[in-house]
Design a protein around this motif. Structure first.
Motif: not given
Length: 394
Positions: A374-376, A378-379
């Protein structure tokens, strides 16, 4: 008007046909010469033309073998066997090549230290051979371009002029954007070799890092700066027309442009031997793309722009495999596809390269666990916006 069902069943790129009777066509012009018509039979001498072409190629290859001293029973020390006019370097050949050039050897180690040098072949691309050479004084990167596609072999020939184009593109891009392009130390046209700045650890290829789930927050800004500095300064916005036209000639790159036209603008929309997809899961999607008339029409428009629009010197192959990154730096490499083309091509290509892993992240989460990417994701979305906004603002 050809019925729509023909487009779904006939594997052709452009479904249109010349209905001129063959006896009215005097000859067929190809990039390798003309195919004449036999006045007695009215048929074109295609078989004779192909046979003559094969004999000519065999004669040229035979001359090259004599020139290079390549015997049928072996090759020179420090080289790999090749029927081309350039001998492929192996690890020993790379050491010998550098040792014969003291200014380059000094970047690796002092005289007499060659026995302690390490040489690793690290080329994971489809086309060239890349060696990392390290010693007590540091290291260099040695890249050799042979006259064929590496992953296919000599059955897919390529012009060795692409090595010159890459070296000159690197030098120009380094001049315009030195913080994001490695320095070229030597270009040797006789061996199709470029020796350049070594991007050692912790540098890593961005594509590999993305697959592992890593995040590099600064890369999008760096890419935007590179695009702005190189594209603006090689366009008519910054150059006079005379120098611009000279640059167009300097970076005319027909072989690599033809490769791009094939793998980006042609093959995905028809049956092609190099097409690959996850089967059977994506079989319907692949078939749907091949039968999508609107998509074929749209990609034809883009292909025309790629072939006809000479706006600026584009990198031509700016994907995540052509960017070396650390948490603080980003370096754009491998511009052998460079040519003077549409200004939007490089930005669009790298943005597409961020979109692909965004959608691929679901597959990674299937094995790594829900939410693991999920963080990747968004990035990646932020990177798409930041590349464009940095490019536009600069």
């Amino acid at each position: 008007m050809i019925p729509a069902q023909c487009l779904l069943t006939v594997q052709v790129w452009n479904p249109c046909f010349d209905v001129t009777p063959g006896e009215l066509i005097e000859g067929i012009i190809t990039e390798e010469g003309g195919v004449p018509r036999d006045t007695a039979t009215g048929k074109h001498k295609v078989a004779d033309f192909m046979a003559a072409r094969a004999q000519a190629l065999a004669k040229v290859n035979g001359v090259n073998e004599v020139v290079n001293g390549v015997e049928a029973n072996g090759t020179a020390a420090g080289t790999k066997s090749s029927s081309s006019s350039v001998s492929a370097l192996d690890s020993a050949g790379v050491v010998s090549f550098l040792s014969a050039r003291p200014d380059l050897a000094a970047r690796v180690g002092p005289p007499g230290s060659e026995g302690g040098w390490t040489v690793r072949e690290v080329g994971d691309g489809n086309i060239n051979f890349v060696y990392i050479v390290q010693g007590p004084s540091g290291g260099v990167c040695v890249k050799q371009s042979l006259p064929y596609v590496r992953c296919v072999g000599e059955g897919w020939p390529l012009s060795q002029d692409r090595c010159r184009i890459e070296a000159e593109a690197l030098r120009l891009e380094h001049k315009l954007c030195p913080q994001h392009v490695p320095e070229v130390y030597l270009f040797d046209p006789s061996n199709s070799v470029i020796v350049m700045q070594l991007l050692g650890p912790p540098n890593t290829i961005l594509r590999h890092a993305i697959v592992k789930g890593e995040i590099y927050p600064k890369v999008a800004h760096h890419v935007g700066v590179f695009l702005a500095d190189t594209l603006f300064n090689t366009s008519l916005l910054a150059m006079d027309t005379h120098k611009f036209r000279e640059m167009v000639v300097q970076f005319t790159n027909p072989d690599l442009c033809a490769l791009t036209e094939q793998v980006i603008f042609t093959d995905p929309y028809t049956q092609a031997p190099l097409n690959r997809w996850t089967t059977p899961q994506l079989d319907d999607a692949a078939a749907g793309l091949r039968s999508d008339i609107e998509a074929k029409a749209a990609i034809s428009v883009l292909k025309r722009k790629f072939c006809q629009h000479a706006d600026a010197l584009v990198h031509g192959d700016l994907h995540t495999g052509s960017i070396m990154v650390t948490p603080e730096t980003s370096m754009m490499i491998d511009p052998e596809f460079a040519y003077v083309g549409p200004l939007a091509f490089d930005p669009a290509k790298i943005i597409g390269e961020f979109i692909i892993p965004y959608f691929a992240s679901d597959g990674h989460e299937a094995s790594e666990g829900p939410g693991s990417r999920s963080k990747q994701r968004a990035w990646l979305l932020r990177s798409i916006v930041e590349v464009w906004e940095t490019f536009a603002a600069r």
